[in-house]
Design an enzyme around this catalytic site. Structure first.
Site, PDB file in Angstrom:
ATOM      1  N   LYS A   1      31.395   3.398  29.294  1.00 46.03           N
ATOM      2  CA  LYS A   1      31.895   4.244  28.199  1.00 46.03           C
ATOM      3  C   LYS A   1      32.624   5.409  28.853  1.00 46.03           C
ATOM      4  CE  LYS A   1      31.494   7.517  25.797  1.00 46.03           C
ATOM      5  NZ  LYS A   1      32.550   8.576  25.709  1.00 46.03           N
TER       6      LYS A   1
ATOM      7  N   GLU B   1      23.718  13.129  36.713  1.00 49.03           N
ATOM      8  CA  GLU B   1      24.427  14.117  37.550  1.00 49.03           C
ATOM      9  C   GLU B   1      25.016  15.139  36.593  1.00 49.03           C
ATOM     10  OE1 GLU B   1      26.927  16.183  38.640  1.00 49.03           O
ATOM     11  OE2 GLU B   1      28.267  14.672  39.516  1.00 49.03           O
TER      12      GLU B   1
ATOM     13  N   CYS C   1      32.045  18.964  39.086  1.00 46.52           N
ATOM     14  CA  CYS C   1      30.586  19.171  39.099  1.00 46.52           C
ATOM     15  C   CYS C   1      30.172  20.001  40.297  1.00 46.52           C
ATOM     16  CB  CYS C   1      29.849  17.846  39.084  1.00 46.52           C
ATOM     17  SG  CYS C   1      30.707  16.488  39.867  1.00 46.52           S
TER      18      CYS C   1
ATOM     19  N   GLU D   1      27.457  27.299  33.857  1.00 49.71           N
ATOM     20  CA  GLU D   1      28.610  26.560  34.374  1.00 49.71           C
ATOM     21  C   GLU D   1      29.817  26.862  33.488  1.00 49.71           C
ATOM     22  OE1 GLU D   1      28.714  22.131  34.047  1.00 49.71           O
ATOM     23  OE2 GLU D   1      28.995  22.183  36.211  1.00 49.71           O
TER      24      GLU D   1
HETATM   25  P1  NAI Z   1      29.683  15.813  27.826  1.00 50.72           P
HETATM   26  O1  NAI Z   1      28.420  15.832  28.585  1.00 50.72           O
HETATM   27  O2  NAI Z   1      29.611  15.962  26.348  1.00 50.72           O
HETATM   28  O3  NAI Z   1      30.511  14.461  28.111  1.00 50.72           O
HETATM   29  C1  NAI Z   1      30.310  13.584  29.207  1.00 50.72           C
HETATM   30  C2  NAI Z   1      30.290  12.142  28.726  1.00 50.72           C
HETATM   31  O4  NAI Z   1      29.150  11.948  27.872  1.00 50.72           O
HETATM   32  C3  NAI Z   1      31.505  11.721  27.890  1.00 50.72           C
HETATM   33  O5  NAI Z   1      31.826  10.383  28.155  1.00 50.72           O
HETATM   34  C4  NAI Z   1      30.988  11.847  26.470  1.00 50.72           C
HETATM   35  O6  NAI Z   1      31.682  11.051  25.538  1.00 50.72           O
HETATM   36  C5  NAI Z   1      29.560  11.367  26.632  1.00 50.72           C
HETATM   37  N1  NAI Z   1      28.642  11.800  25.564  1.00 50.72           N
HETATM   38  C6  NAI Z   1      28.691  12.938  24.842  1.00 50.72           C
HETATM   39  N2  NAI Z   1      27.683  12.965  23.944  1.00 50.72           N
HETATM   40  C7  NAI Z   1      26.981  11.811  24.108  1.00 50.72           C
HETATM   41  C8  NAI Z   1      25.836  11.248  23.468  1.00 50.72           C
HETATM   42  N3  NAI Z   1      25.193  11.886  22.475  1.00 50.72           N
HETATM   43  N4  NAI Z   1      25.383  10.055  23.897  1.00 50.72           N
HETATM   44  C9  NAI Z   1      26.004   9.392  24.900  1.00 50.72           C
HETATM   45  N5  NAI Z   1      27.101   9.871  25.521  1.00 50.72           N
HETATM   46  C10 NAI Z   1      27.587  11.067  25.138  1.00 50.72           C
HETATM   47  O7  NAI Z   1      30.617  16.960  28.442  1.00 50.72           O
HETATM   48  P2  NAI Z   1      31.914  17.633  27.772  1.00 50.72           P
HETATM   49  O8  NAI Z   1      31.665  17.907  26.345  1.00 50.72           O
HETATM   50  O9  NAI Z   1      33.066  16.805  28.146  1.00 50.72           O
HETATM   51  O10 NAI Z   1      31.987  19.012  28.585  1.00 50.72           O
HETATM   52  C11 NAI Z   1      31.107  20.097  28.274  1.00 50.72           C
HETATM   53  C12 NAI Z   1      30.615  20.757  29.540  1.00 50.72           C
HETATM   54  O11 NAI Z   1      29.826  19.844  30.285  1.00 50.72           O
HETATM   55  C13 NAI Z   1      31.695  21.196  30.523  1.00 50.72           C
HETATM   56  O12 NAI Z   1      32.230  22.452  30.202  1.00 50.72           O
HETATM   57  C14 NAI Z   1      30.937  21.210  31.820  1.00 50.72           C
HETATM   58  O13 NAI Z   1      30.211  22.414  31.941  1.00 50.72           O
HETATM   59  C15 NAI Z   1      29.967  20.059  31.669  1.00 50.72           C
HETATM   60  N6  NAI Z   1      30.494  18.827  32.325  1.00 50.72           N
HETATM   61  C16 NAI Z   1      30.062  18.525  33.589  1.00 50.72           C
HETATM   62  C17 NAI Z   1      30.604  17.436  34.256  1.00 50.72           C
HETATM   63  C18 NAI Z   1      30.193  17.103  35.636  1.00 50.72           C
HETATM   64  O14 NAI Z   1      31.007  16.580  36.396  1.00 50.72           O
HETATM   65  N7  NAI Z   1      28.955  17.296  36.000  1.00 50.72           N
HETATM   66  C19 NAI Z   1      31.639  16.589  33.649  1.00 50.72           C
HETATM   67  C20 NAI Z   1      31.980  16.955  32.295  1.00 50.72           C
HETATM   68  C21 NAI Z   1      31.411  18.052  31.693  1.00 50.72           C
END
Ligand code: NAI
Ligand code: MG
Length: 477
Positions: free
Chosen positions: A172, A247, A281, A380
């Site tokens: 996904k 992660e 990250c 973050e």
């Molecule tokens: P997110 O954690 O919402 O998204 C990451 C992935 O999880 C995407 O594919 C999203 O569609 C999926 N996702 C979201 N809600 C879900 C659910 N209920 N069940 C299953 N999958 C789900 O992160 P987002 O909204 O893109 O970014 C928000 C913050 O998260 C950023 O500002 C940053 O601080 C952090 N982040 C950290 C990352 C890293 O590399 N560790 C990558 C992206 C975001």
């Protein structure tokens, strides 16, 4: 201009879905492509396709699996230009970074092809007539929930070891950046892996992501993203009683002592927060600096930041846009908070109009005099915002380094071997670098967090272990 819809990719075939999702080019704010929002029906098809493929795939000889993974690597490099351009357009990352990411993704397939060929279990005798053999068994169908910041690299680091060890996969991708995962699925099929080995179900987190992580047919979840969604995923894994690798980002410090080589440190520290606009990250988002060199180092960084070329990702600037207007506003909000918690040294403004058009640009920013209790020290930001805190002596450096809920990466800068060793021992972090930060992709280096940065390890030969369970057989003759 009308955009063709990029459908799901299930069982080796494109599967149309009624519900669509727009993919925006963050450099321009304009529509780049249209993809779909998969629901429980498509997720079920994908899990079934993966399960059917896995029954045969797990029996394929390891050498043959490795050969096919090497084919994937060759095809990624064949289509390097196309993949890199897609990655650049959908994420807003500078083109040369997108090219490096693509190359690293190929390398994951090479690396795990090699690693799995020497990934043996054990055999021993437990008494003259009792032979024990341990073997590594695949989980079955593995789910991969991927973020938008490094869509190809983060996918490669979990997909390659999962396939190498005999699992089949459902991916996904992030709703913001699903295009390269869809393209990769075609290459995996072309490389000779079975239909259904890699399925891609684009869509929103709350729909496609939630349906995938609730499906009883999956046996493992790899997730990279926010702490908030990490908790949701951990609950979903608990309901299914399956393992997960999480992660969840960080607030990683570069810790600079007075005896450090600042010519070496300054450009690396700048790059650690500017790469992918700080939306990494492992971004080096905190600078802990010994008080006596504070003015010197902050001055050098300010000079580097002032010379940063900002622009549209395809023009290959140093700094591209942030991923979305949401992320831009979130970052600007943190700059405002940080400006009252400490001092704004440089940057902090949104850039728009002229060559920036409607893109999501924010200037590289330094916030100074930030105490460990501050929100911008603890949270973050995920933007090009470096938060600076002076310290006095090694004890305080350790205390400040460990003063957040995150613990993913740390960089230590010193020419004193005793300081270096003590920091390595006492800083709580998944990775600690001395006189370096990051290691050009770090394919060989086990990676993952302590504390709220998550659990489980990816990358390196260790990365294979997350995708298997040990079976112990005992034969008495
Ligand atoms: P997110 O954690 O919402 O998204 C990451 C992935 O999880 C995407 O594919 C999203 O569609 C999926 N996702 C979201 N809600 C879900 C659910 N209920 N069940 C299953 N999958 C789900 O992160 P987002 O909204 O893109 O970014 C928000 C913050 O998260 C950023 O500002 C940053 O601080 C952090 N982040 C950290 C990352 C890293 O590399 N560790 C990558 C992206 C975001
Ligand atoms: Mg989210």
């Amino acid at each position: 201009m009308s955009h063709p819809v990029h459908p799901a990719f299930i069982g080796g075939k494109r599967v149309e879905v009624d519900r669509t999702v727009d993919v925006i080019n963050p450099s321009s704010g304009e529509l780049l492509a249209v993809t779909v929002d998969c629901g429980p029906y498509e997720i079920d098809l994908a899990v079934q396709a993966a399960a059917a493929a896995q029954r045969a795939w797990k029996k394929v000889a390891v050498a043959e699996r490795a050969r096919l993974l090497r084919n994937v690597s060759v095809l990624i490099l064949r289509d390097w230009d196309e993949l890199a351009e897609l990655e650049c357009l959908q994420t807003g990352k500078p083109l040369s970074q997108a090219r490096r990411d693509t190359e690293l993704t190929a390398r994951y397939f090479d690396f795990y092809a090699s690693a799995v060929e020497t990934f043996y279990g054990t055999a021993f005798t437990l008494g003259e007539r009792t032979q024990v053999v341990t073997t590594f068994e695949p989980h079955g169908v593995t789910a991969h929930i991927i973020p938008w910041n490094y869509p190809l690299q983060i996918l490669g680091r979990s997909l390659a070891p999962a396939l190498a060890t005999g699992n089949c996969t459902v991916v996904k991708p992030a709703e913001e950046a699903p295009l390269t995962a869809l393209k990769l699925a075609e290459l995996v099929l072309e490389a000779g892996l079975p239909e259904g080995a890699m399925n891609v179900v684009p869509g929103m987190g709350e729909t496609a992501g939630a349906a995938l992580t609730a499906h009883p047919g999956i046996s493992h979840i790899s997730f990279t993203g926010s702490v908030e969604v990490g908790r949701i995923i951990a609950h979903a894994a608990a309901d299914l009683l399956i393992p997960a690798t999480l992660e969840l980002g960080g607030k990683s410090p570069n810790i600079v002592f007075a005896d450090a080589d600042l010519d070496m440190a300054a450009p690396t520290i700048a790059n650690a927060i500017l790469q992918m606009g700080g939306q990494t990250c492992s971004a080096g988002s905190r600078l802990l600096v010994e008080r006596s060199i504070h003015d010197d180092l902050v001055g050098r960084l300010q000079e580097i930041f002032a010379g940063v070329e900002i622009g549209s990702a395809l023009e290959d600037p140093t700094l591209g846009p942030l991923i979305s207007s949401n992320q831009r506003d979130r970052v600007l909000n943190y700059v405002e908070i940080g400006s009252s918690e400490g001092q704004l040294v440089c940057g902090g403004k949104r850039l728009s109009g002229g060559k920036f058009g409607q893109g999501y640009f924010v200037e590289p920013t330094i916030l100074d005099g930030i105490s460990p209790e501050s929100r911008v020290f603890q949270e973050e930001i995920f933007g090009p915002v470096l938060v600076v805190t002076p310290f006095d002596g090694v004890d305080e450096a350790i205390e400040f380094a460990n003063a957040t809920n995150y613990a993913l990466v740390a960089g230590v800068w010193t020419t004193n071997i005793n300081t270096a060793q003590r920091m390595v021992r006492e800083v709580i972090s998944g990775q600690v670098f001395v006189n370096a930060y990051g290691a050009s992709g770090g394919v060989e280096l086990p990676f993952g967090g302590f504390k709220e940065s998550g659990y489980g390890r990816e990358k390196g030969a260790e990365g294979l272990r997350g995708f298997v369970q040990i079976k112990t057989s005992v034969v008495v003759s």
